[in-house]
Design a protein around this motif. Structure first.
Motif, PDB file in Angstrom:
ATOM      1  N   LYS A  98       0.830  -1.197   0.000  1.00 11.53           N
ATOM      2  CA  LYS A  98       0.000   0.000   0.000  1.00 11.53           C
ATOM      3  C   LYS A  98       0.869   1.253   0.000  1.00 11.53           C
ATOM      4  N   LYS A  99       0.519   2.201  -0.858  1.00 13.03           N
ATOM      5  CA  LYS A  99       1.263   3.449  -0.948  1.00 13.03           C
ATOM      6  C   LYS A  99       0.951   4.315   0.256  1.00 13.03           C
ATOM      7  N   LEU A 100       1.967   4.860   0.866  1.00 11.57           N
ATOM      8  CA  LEU A 100       1.806   5.752   2.005  1.00 11.57           C
ATOM      9  C   LEU A 100       2.082   7.189   1.581  1.00 11.57           C
ATOM     10  N   PHE A 101       1.356   8.119   2.183  1.00 13.96           N
ATOM     11  CA  PHE A 101       1.557   9.527   1.910  1.00 13.96           C
ATOM     12  C   PHE A 101       2.576  10.097   2.907  1.00 13.96           C
ATOM     13  N   LYS A 102       3.494  10.904   2.384  1.00 11.23           N
ATOM     14  CA  LYS A 102       4.475  11.572   3.240  1.00 11.23           C
ATOM     15  C   LYS A 102       3.961  12.970   3.590  1.00 11.23           C
ATOM     16  N   VAL A 103       3.868  13.234   4.867  1.00  9.41           N
ATOM     17  CA  VAL A 103       3.310  14.496   5.354  1.00  9.41           C
ATOM     18  C   VAL A 103       4.276  15.099   6.367  1.00  9.41           C
ATOM     19  N   LYS A 104       4.320  16.415   6.406  1.00  3.89           N
ATOM     20  CA  LYS A 104       5.104  17.120   7.421  1.00  3.89           C
ATOM     21  C   LYS A 104       4.167  17.981   8.260  1.00  3.89           C
ATOM     22  N   ILE A 105       4.246  17.814   9.571  1.00  3.40           N
ATOM     23  CA  ILE A 105       3.450  18.621  10.494  1.00  3.40           C
ATOM     24  C   ILE A 105       4.411  19.349  11.424  1.00  3.40           C
ATOM     25  N   ASP A 106       4.434  20.650  11.343  1.00  3.77           N
ATOM     26  CA  ASP A 106       5.384  21.463  12.099  1.00  3.77           C
ATOM     27  C   ASP A 106       6.823  21.013  11.849  1.00  3.77           C
ATOM     28  N   GLY A 107       7.092  20.614  10.602  1.00  3.39           N
ATOM     29  CA  GLY A 107       8.436  20.218  10.213  1.00  3.39           C
ATOM     30  C   GLY A 107       8.792  18.782  10.528  1.00  3.39           C
TER      31      GLY A 107
END
Length: 360
Positions: free
Chosen positions: A5-14
């Motif tokens: 499954k493809k995962l999304f890369k996210v940044k929260i407060d860096g």
């Protein structure tokens, strides 16, 4: 072999995190944990459709995704906004978010009464935490606050609508957990209120869970009202064989006396497994339960103070400082203090305890 499954890369407060598609920004932040998790007064992961009511979880999306890096023009509710691959979010690092959250808290407190000293929710109230962390020192509101009469919506539950912030949690709980829903939102605008039609009582077997999900003191347990402060009680994990629910609860004790029974909650204040009213209201004796041990309160709460969970053995030199006396570990102050009199069951006194109850 199953396709990965493809995962999304996210940044929260860096801080980077990889989450599954469809994950909300709030739940992505909860996977990271710590101070960057936005507060939430209406969202409840166990209740479908919850969220988007209180707006305390507003965040700033500074980058939409890798495919479309444009920022979102307005602050968004993190409990209702799903992540995109490459999204960048600002929460506590955004002055705009902090200022908006301060305004939301001010709105929530416009009509909320200042009765924390007598409210049973004090000590475990999400609105208290929110007001302390994000609220203003004072209010600019100059008009009369709205007030409602207290309503008995059953022999075990009292509704104090003046404290309600209309988060809808109790409505979703009754709608999804019980066979029938008998209460909801009546009126519109400023006169909106949670109520039952012609003050009908709530008597479903699982309806007591509306007390646990309420983030403020609007729905309270009548069997516990004014009996004791939660920070004077010792929470312990306990279970019993129950044919209606999981039977896993938290007993709130003072000495050997059970003052109330609640469901177990996680560090975000959400119920792990809902319990039935039999466990909650009818089993108020320690003999009815198998006690597992002290409850570790994960949240930054006054309840966790002084419970002596996780203490370490003192240094060998400490008895010399104490004149040869050995220090007590895991001390239960209620059993050692002379204040507690075992012959008086405070939880069985009608109404608040009075000094006359302790006269010889």
């Amino acid at each position: 072999m199953a396709e990965e499954k493809k995962l999304f890369k996210v940044k929260i407060d860096g801080i980077p995190v990889e989450v599954e598609p469809g994950t909300t920004i709030l739940n992505a932040a909860r996977q990271i944990g710590g101070d960057i998790v936005p507060p939430a007064m209406c969202y409840y992961s166990k209740l479908q459709g919850s969220g988007g009511k209180c707006r305390t979880c507003l965040v700033k999306v500074s980058k939409g995704s890798e495919a479309d890096p444009r920022p979102m023009p307005k602050l968004v509710a993190s409990c209702r906004t799903t992540v995109m691959d490459g999204m960048e979010v600002a929460n506590i690092t955004s002055p705009e978010v902090l200022d908006a959250r301060k305004g939301v808290v001010e709105f929530l407190l416009l009509n909320h009464p200042l009765d924390c000293p007598v409210c049973d929710q004090a000590g475990e109230c999400s609105l208290q935490d929110l007001g302390y962390e994000h609220g203003a020192d004072g209010t600019r509101y100059e008009f009369k606050r709205r007030t409602f009469e207290k309503i008995d919506i059953g022999d075990k539950i009292q509704l104090h609508i003046t404290r309600c912030i209309l988060c809808y949690r109790c409505v979703y709980t009754a709608d999804q957990l019980t066979e029938k829903r008998e209460h909801g939102i009546l009126g519109r605008g400023e006169v909106s209120e949670i109520s039952t039609y012609i003050h009908k009582s709530l008597d479903n077997e699982f309806i007591g869970n509306v007390i646990d999900v309420c983030p403020v003191g609007a729905l309270t347990d009548k069997t516990f009202r004014f009996k004791n402060r939660v920070w004077f009680l010792k929470p312990v994990d306990a279970h019993r064989d129950c044919d209606k629910c999981c039977g896993k609860t938290v007993l709130w004790l003072r000495g050997d006396e059970v003052f109330r029974v609640t469901a177990r909650k996680d560090k975000y204040g959400e119920v792990e497994e809902f319990i039935c009213d039999t466990c909650r209201f009818d089993k108020k004796e320690t003999k009815d339960w198998i006690v597992e041990g002290p409850r570790n309160i994960d949240r930054h709460s006054v309840i966790s103070q002084g419970q002596y969970v996780g203490v370490v053995k003192p240094h060998d030199a400490l008895p010399e400082v104490l004149d040869g006396r050995q220090p007590k570990l895991l001390m239960n102050i209620h059993s050692i203090s002379q204040v507690n009199r075992p012959e008086i069951d405070l939880s069985k006194i009608e109404g608040p305890a009075h000094s006359d109850d302790f006269k010889n």
